[in-house]
Scaffold this motif. Structure first.
Motif, PDB file in Angstrom:
ATOM      1  N   GLY A 215       0.632  -1.060   0.070  1.00 55.16           N
ATOM      2  CA  GLY A 215       0.000   0.107   0.004  1.00 55.16           C
ATOM      3  C   GLY A 215       0.829   1.310  -0.098  1.00 55.16           C
ATOM      4  O   GLY A 215       1.920   1.086  -0.372  1.00 55.16           O
ATOM      5  N   LYS A 254      -7.966   3.778   3.789  1.00 57.00           N
ATOM      6  CA  LYS A 254      -8.002   3.438   5.303  1.00 57.00           C
ATOM      7  C   LYS A 254      -7.565   4.784   6.105  1.00 57.00           C
ATOM      8  O   LYS A 254      -7.900   4.610   7.318  1.00 57.00           O
ATOM      9  CB  LYS A 254      -7.189   2.103   5.636  1.00 57.00           C
ATOM     10  N   LYS A 311      -4.240   0.596   2.192  1.00 55.88           N
ATOM     11  CA  LYS A 311      -3.827  -0.610   2.598  1.00 55.88           C
ATOM     12  C   LYS A 311      -3.162  -1.496   1.584  1.00 55.88           C
ATOM     13  O   LYS A 311      -3.508  -1.207   0.412  1.00 55.88           O
ATOM     14  CB  LYS A 311      -4.809  -1.326   3.373  1.00 55.88           C
TER      15      LYS A 311
END
Ligand SMILES: Cc1cc2nc3c(=O)[nH]c(=O)nc-3n(C[C@H](O)[C@H](O)[C@H](O)COP(=O)(O)O)c2cc1C
Length: 390
Positions: A215, A254, A311
């Motif tokens: 990520g 995220k 991520k």
């Protein structure tokens, strides 16, 4: 302005319908196609990117390159459809020997989606949970981007880090709004720093050898904004929440930080808030941009600067353990054709999400029926702001 998308990853096509678009907005098919190509680019993408070369087809809402003020329907063909027409057929019986997906991938929608939908085939979930859907989002947000461009607002993004490889920026809040989008596009990683680009590519090469995925983080910048867009009066008005929600709607995103972000929580107030200044040319301005262009849920006229965290891709070529839904035995998770890293692509999707929220905020502030009226209202508003600072 709103959009909805439909379409499975291996279905015949993706569809996006955009509503609430004012009449008289110039739309360029090439521009949307170039955004689609940008979404497909980036070092570390999977085999699918070689198969697909996304092209948009407009089937309603635009005439002679201008919007009609009616719903705009956009489609993108899935070029791999011919290999999937039996497996993904809308009607008839499942073909003989069809292999169901019964080894759900950790980090994906596979298992909980199957539980929720009462199916014994994770393909019923993963076809739609796949980030292939983001191609339709990029096409839809092309309309919002053209709208903003006509009003002098530009939204772009660049990759800051992938795994442990990061570009160095002394003061990103000053440098982020100054990058030339072309320098970003010339990098395989959509990163304006050539040294960091090479370091990121090396990380991806290693991850590929290890059967791993990565990520990273990227920034989205919007510049050319008028102060006072958005609102402070109700929860739903605040652009901070609207932009945050839109970015977090992208699969694998995220974290979202505005301006200084989490660093602001570590500093005293005097080293966070941006002193108000009066500039003879710009009118009211700010001495710094630690808030990242948003105060009280509204634009303050400074560039919006947002840092976003993605991520690692959940499909691994060295898969993690899972439980086979048929046998209830521990097995390795399944391997769909997959990216090793899709941070540059996610950044392009994020640009579009931010553009959509900003376009809506402009429509709320300045009317929504046709471009000429919207521009006239903006001119009046700007005039009033000038007299306020005189
Ligand atoms: C542009 C983009 C491309 C992606 N490509 C893949 C991929 O090739 N393989 C994969 O497993 N996940 C990929 N993902 C991530 C998954 O779609 C995502 O992790 C999954 O849907 C689960 O959602 P969640 O991570 O938000 O929980 C991609 C995400 C984006 C934004």
């Amino acid at each position: 302005m709103d959009y909805i998308t439909a379409g499975e990853s291996h279905g015949p096509q993706l569809t996006a319908i955009v509503t609430g678009v004012p009449a008289g907005l110039s739309i360029s098919e090439e521009q949307i196609n170039s955004d689609l190509a940008r979404r497909q680019s980036g070092y570390g993408r999977g085999g699918r990117m070689q198969i697909e070369s996304d092209k948009v087809r407009v089937t309603s809402g635009i005439r002679f390159g201008r919007t009609l003020g009616t719903p705009i329907a956009l489609t993108i063909e899935n070029r791999d459809w011919e290999n999937w027409s039996e497996t993904m057929s809308a009607f008839g019986k499942a073909p003989k020997g069809l292999e169901r997906e019964v080894t759900p991938r950790p980090g994906h929608a596979d298992l909980v989606g199957a539980m929720r939908s009462n199916t014994d085939d994770c393909r019923n979930i993963l076809e739609r949970a796949s980030a292939r859907e983001t191609a339709a989002r990029v096409a839809a947000s092309g309309i919002a981007r053209e709208f903003l461009a006509e009003l002098g607002v530009e939204v772009y993004s660049y990759v800051v880090s992938v795994g442990g490889a990061a570009m160095e920026e002394e003061n990103f809040l000053e440098s982020a709004p100054l990058y030339a989008p072309l320098d970003i596009e010339l990098s395989d990683m959509r990163c304006p720093c050539p040294k960091a680009t090479e370091a990121m590519k090396a990380e991806i090469d290693q991850a590929k050898l290890d059967g791993e995925s990565l990520g990273g983080t990227f920034r989205v910048v919007a510049r050319g904004l008028i102060p006072g867009i958005g609102g402070y009066a109700t929860a739903g008005d605040r652009l901070t929440g609207r932009i945050g929600g839109a970015l977090l709607s992208i699969p694998a995103i995220k974290g979202v930080e505005f301006g200084l972000g989490f660093e602001a929580a570590r500093r005293p107030g005097s080293q966070v808030h941006d002193p108000i200044t009066l500039d003879p040319k710009k009118g009211f301005s700010r001495a710094s941009n630690n808030c990242g262009g948003l105060e009280g849920g509204m634009t303050n006229g400074m560039p919006i600067v947002i840092t976003v965290a993605m991520k690692p891709i959940p499909t691994l070529m060295q898969p993690l353990a899972t439980v086979n839904m048929d046998t209830l035995e521990v097995e390795q998770a399944s391997k769909e054709r997959s990216d090793v890293c899709a941070v540059p692509a996610a950044a392009v999707v994020a640009e579009g999400e931010v553009a959509f929220v900003l376009a809506n905020a402009y429509l709320e502030a300045f009317g929504c029926t046709n471009m000429a009226d919207i521009k006239a209202t903006i001119k009046e508003y700007r005039q009033r702001l000038r007299t306020m600072s005189r």
